[in-house]
Design a protein around this motif. Structure first.
Motif, mmCIF file in Angstrom:
data_model
loop_
_atom_site.group_PDB
_atom_site.id
_atom_site.type_symbol
_atom_site.label_atom_id
_atom_site.label_comp_id
_atom_site.label_asym_id
_atom_site.label_seq_id
_atom_site.Cartn_x
_atom_site.Cartn_y
_atom_site.Cartn_z
ATOM 1 N N TRP A 83 0.827 -1.210 0.000
ATOM 2 C CA TRP A 83 0.000 0.000 0.000
ATOM 3 C C TRP A 83 0.862 1.262 0.000
ATOM 4 C CZ3 TRP A 83 -0.787 4.009 3.627
ATOM 5 C CH2 TRP A 83 -1.867 4.866 3.343
ATOM 6 N N THR A 84 1.941 1.269 0.772
ATOM 7 C CA THR A 84 2.824 2.434 0.815
ATOM 8 C C THR A 84 3.466 2.682 -0.545
ATOM 9 O OG1 THR A 84 3.295 2.094 3.164
ATOM 10 C CG2 THR A 84 4.856 3.426 1.917
ATOM 11 N N VAL A 85 3.896 1.620 -1.205
ATOM 12 C CA VAL A 85 4.471 1.757 -2.547
ATOM 13 C C VAL A 85 3.456 2.370 -3.505
ATOM 14 C CG1 VAL A 85 5.320 0.469 -4.549
ATOM 15 C CG2 VAL A 85 6.147 -0.099 -2.260
ATOM 16 N N GLU A 86 2.218 1.894 -3.444
ATOM 17 C CA GLU A 86 1.176 2.408 -4.336
ATOM 18 C C GLU A 86 0.865 3.877 -4.044
ATOM 19 O OE1 GLU A 86 -0.034 1.023 -6.893
ATOM 20 O OE2 GLU A 86 0.594 -1.060 -6.661
ATOM 21 N N VAL A 87 0.853 4.256 -2.761
ATOM 22 C CA VAL A 87 0.643 5.669 -2.407
ATOM 23 C C VAL A 87 1.745 6.531 -2.997
ATOM 24 C CG1 VAL A 87 0.656 7.327 -0.505
ATOM 25 C CG2 VAL A 87 -0.690 5.250 -0.316
ATOM 26 N N HIS A 88 2.989 6.085 -2.837
ATOM 27 C CA HIS A 88 4.122 6.859 -3.335
ATOM 28 C C HIS A 88 4.073 7.024 -4.854
ATOM 29 C CE1 HIS A 88 8.724 7.340 -3.848
ATOM 30 N NE2 HIS A 88 8.183 8.501 -3.540
ATOM 31 N N GLU A 89 3.796 5.933 -5.564
ATOM 32 C CA GLU A 89 3.740 6.004 -7.022
ATOM 33 C C GLU A 89 2.598 6.905 -7.491
ATOM 34 O OE1 GLU A 89 5.907 4.843 -9.245
ATOM 35 O OE2 GLU A 89 7.125 4.272 -7.526
ATOM 36 N N ALA A 90 1.429 6.767 -6.872
ATOM 37 C CA ALA A 90 0.284 7.600 -7.253
ATOM 38 C C ALA A 90 0.542 9.068 -6.951
ATOM 39 C CB ALA A 90 -0.979 7.119 -6.526
ATOM 40 N N LEU A 91 1.205 9.338 -5.827
ATOM 41 C CA LEU A 91 1.514 10.711 -5.451
ATOM 42 C C LEU A 91 2.489 11.331 -6.439
ATOM 43 C CD1 LEU A 91 0.981 12.853 -3.321
ATOM 44 C CD2 LEU A 91 2.782 11.834 -1.924
ATOM 45 N N ARG A 92 3.505 10.591 -6.833
ATOM 46 C CA ARG A 92 4.459 11.108 -7.812
ATOM 47 C C ARG A 92 3.779 11.359 -9.154
ATOM 48 N NH1 ARG A 92 10.161 8.140 -7.897
ATOM 49 N NH2 ARG A 92 8.897 6.406 -8.650
ATOM 50 N N ASP A 93 2.838 10.493 -9.510
ATOM 51 C CA ASP A 93 2.114 10.688 -10.758
ATOM 52 C C ASP A 93 1.266 11.958 -10.707
ATOM 53 O OD1 ASP A 93 1.308 9.587 -13.403
ATOM 54 O OD2 ASP A 93 -0.669 9.523 -12.465
ATOM 55 N N GLU A 94 0.596 12.186 -9.571
ATOM 56 C CA GLU A 94 -0.189 13.414 -9.410
ATOM 57 C C GLU A 94 0.698 14.654 -9.519
ATOM 58 O OE1 GLU A 94 -3.419 14.115 -8.879
ATOM 59 O OE2 GLU A 94 -4.179 12.046 -8.823
ATOM 60 N N ASN A 95 1.890 14.578 -8.940
ATOM 61 C CA ASN A 95 2.755 15.750 -8.862
ATOM 62 C C ASN A 95 3.428 16.110 -10.175
ATOM 63 O OD1 ASN A 95 2.238 16.421 -6.203
ATOM 64 N ND2 ASN A 95 3.906 15.161 -5.388
ATOM 65 N N ARG A 96 3.400 15.211 -11.148
ATOM 66 C CA ARG A 96 4.027 15.516 -12.436
ATOM 67 C C ARG A 96 3.377 16.702 -13.123
ATOM 68 N NH1 ARG A 96 4.341 9.654 -12.842
ATOM 69 N NH2 ARG A 96 6.539 9.031 -12.689
ATOM 70 N N SER A 97 2.115 16.954 -12.867
ATOM 71 C CA SER A 97 1.400 18.055 -13.522
ATOM 72 C C SER A 97 1.284 19.296 -12.651
ATOM 73 C CB SER A 97 0.001 17.592 -13.941
ATOM 74 O OG SER A 97 -0.767 17.239 -12.805
ATOM 75 N N LEU A 98 1.923 19.276 -11.477
ATOM 76 C CA LEU A 98 1.778 20.388 -10.540
ATOM 77 C C LEU A 98 3.063 21.189 -10.433
ATOM 78 C CD1 LEU A 98 -0.101 18.610 -7.600
ATOM 79 C CD2 LEU A 98 -1.083 19.910 -9.504
ATOM 80 N N ARG A 99 2.931 22.506 -10.437
ATOM 81 C CA ARG A 99 4.096 23.366 -10.215
ATOM 82 C C ARG A 99 4.523 23.302 -8.761
ATOM 83 N NH1 ARG A 99 4.623 28.783 -8.866
ATOM 84 N NH2 ARG A 99 2.394 29.118 -9.068
#
Length: 300
Positions: A83-99
């Protein structure tokens, strides 16, 4: 006592997860709902990928975060690992489009939890919230320019992290002593995808001006609100520059008692209104279901 009252009076050993967003007070009324939607998208997606059924979860909204209790039928190793790995990957994916990247502090502890019509309570809940709000967690998230910092109680570390398992790497955790108003506790900190973090010692600036009213030794209390969001107002625009993932200033390790664990001697004070307790040791059968096999080393 009727059945409903009896059920409320009984405590069940569950995994408590406290999730807080970094500097949420820096979001205005337009951007805060977007931030909250991202947090839920990350967490719920991770639960789905980790095969944690919705009926095994209790989730409470906390405005700038989420409080979760997971029933004992779900192995703690799955939450701490996959679950922690999935949170980290999803968070990094979200942040790719954020300044301005979204950062999360996630704390875990296993202990007795009581449920009622309004939510959950108990010392285990209090401790998980304290750990997520600690100055060390706040400091690591900012100084390391991380997307996610994970912190667990000493008992959870001993029972689940030390034995290891899939996606659980014991050598990538660092300890720190936290002085809560109920007493001192030892907690362990981890930055997914990175080596064991260096824990700043006293005076090392572990609690930059932020949102919690927590006080680092030798420092002033944090601001009344969440403080400014790092790098400016939240924005959905494309990232204007790459982040190198390294702190601007070098930090010094401390090992004052000679136990060979740098940073373990640092003391931090956390304030807040929580119920009193004098430790974080739990004593009861808890299903932690160690997963055997080599850990999948994931590079950040």
């Amino acid at each position: 006592m009727d059945d409903g009252s009896r059920e409320v009076a009984e405590a069940h050993y569950e995994l408590v997860i406290s999730v807080d967003a970094r500097r949420s007070g820096g979001y205005d009324d337009v951007d805060k709902p977007r931030m909250r939607a991202r947090v839920y998208r990350v967490l719920e997606g991770a639960f789905a990928h980790a095969r944690v059924a919705r009926d095994a979860l209790h989730m409470e909204d906390r405005g700038d975060g989420v409080l979760v209790a997971v029933t004992g039928r779900v192995p703690v190793t799955r939450l701490l690992g996959l679950w922690t790995v999935e949170v980290h990957e999803a968070l990094r994916d979200e942040n790719r489009s954020l300044r301005v990247p979204l950062g999360l502090r996630v704390a875990m502890h296993v202990g007795p939890v009581r449920h009622d019509d309004r939510g959950i309570s108990g010392r285990a809940v209090d401790l998980a919230c304290r750990l997520a709000d600690s100055p060390v967690a706040r400091g690591l998230l900012d100084t390391e320019r991380a997307d996610l910092v994970l912190v667990v109680s000493d008992s959870l570390h001993a029972d689940v992290v030390v034995p290891g398992g899939k996606f659980i790497e014991p050598d990538r955790w660092s300890p720190a002593a936290l002085a809560l108003k109920e007493g001192e506790v030892r907690a362990w900190f981890h930055l997914p995808g990175r080596p064991a973090p260096a824990i700043p010692g006293p005076g090392g600036g572990a609690d930059p001006a932020g949102d919690g009213g927590a006080t680092a030794p030798g420092g002033a209390p944090g601001g009344a609100g969440d403080g400014g969001h790092p790098g400016g107002a939240p924005d959905d625009a494309e990232d204007l520059g790459a982040r190198d993932g390294s702190p601007d200033d070098a930090r010094e390790d401390h090992d004052e008692d000679g136990d060979g664990v740098p940073g373990a001697d640092a003391r931090y004070t956390v304030h807040g209104d929580m119920s009193h307790h004098s430790g974080n040791v739990y004593r009861a059968p808890v299903h932690i279901g160690r997963v055997t096999g080599d850990a999948d080393r994931r590079k950040g």
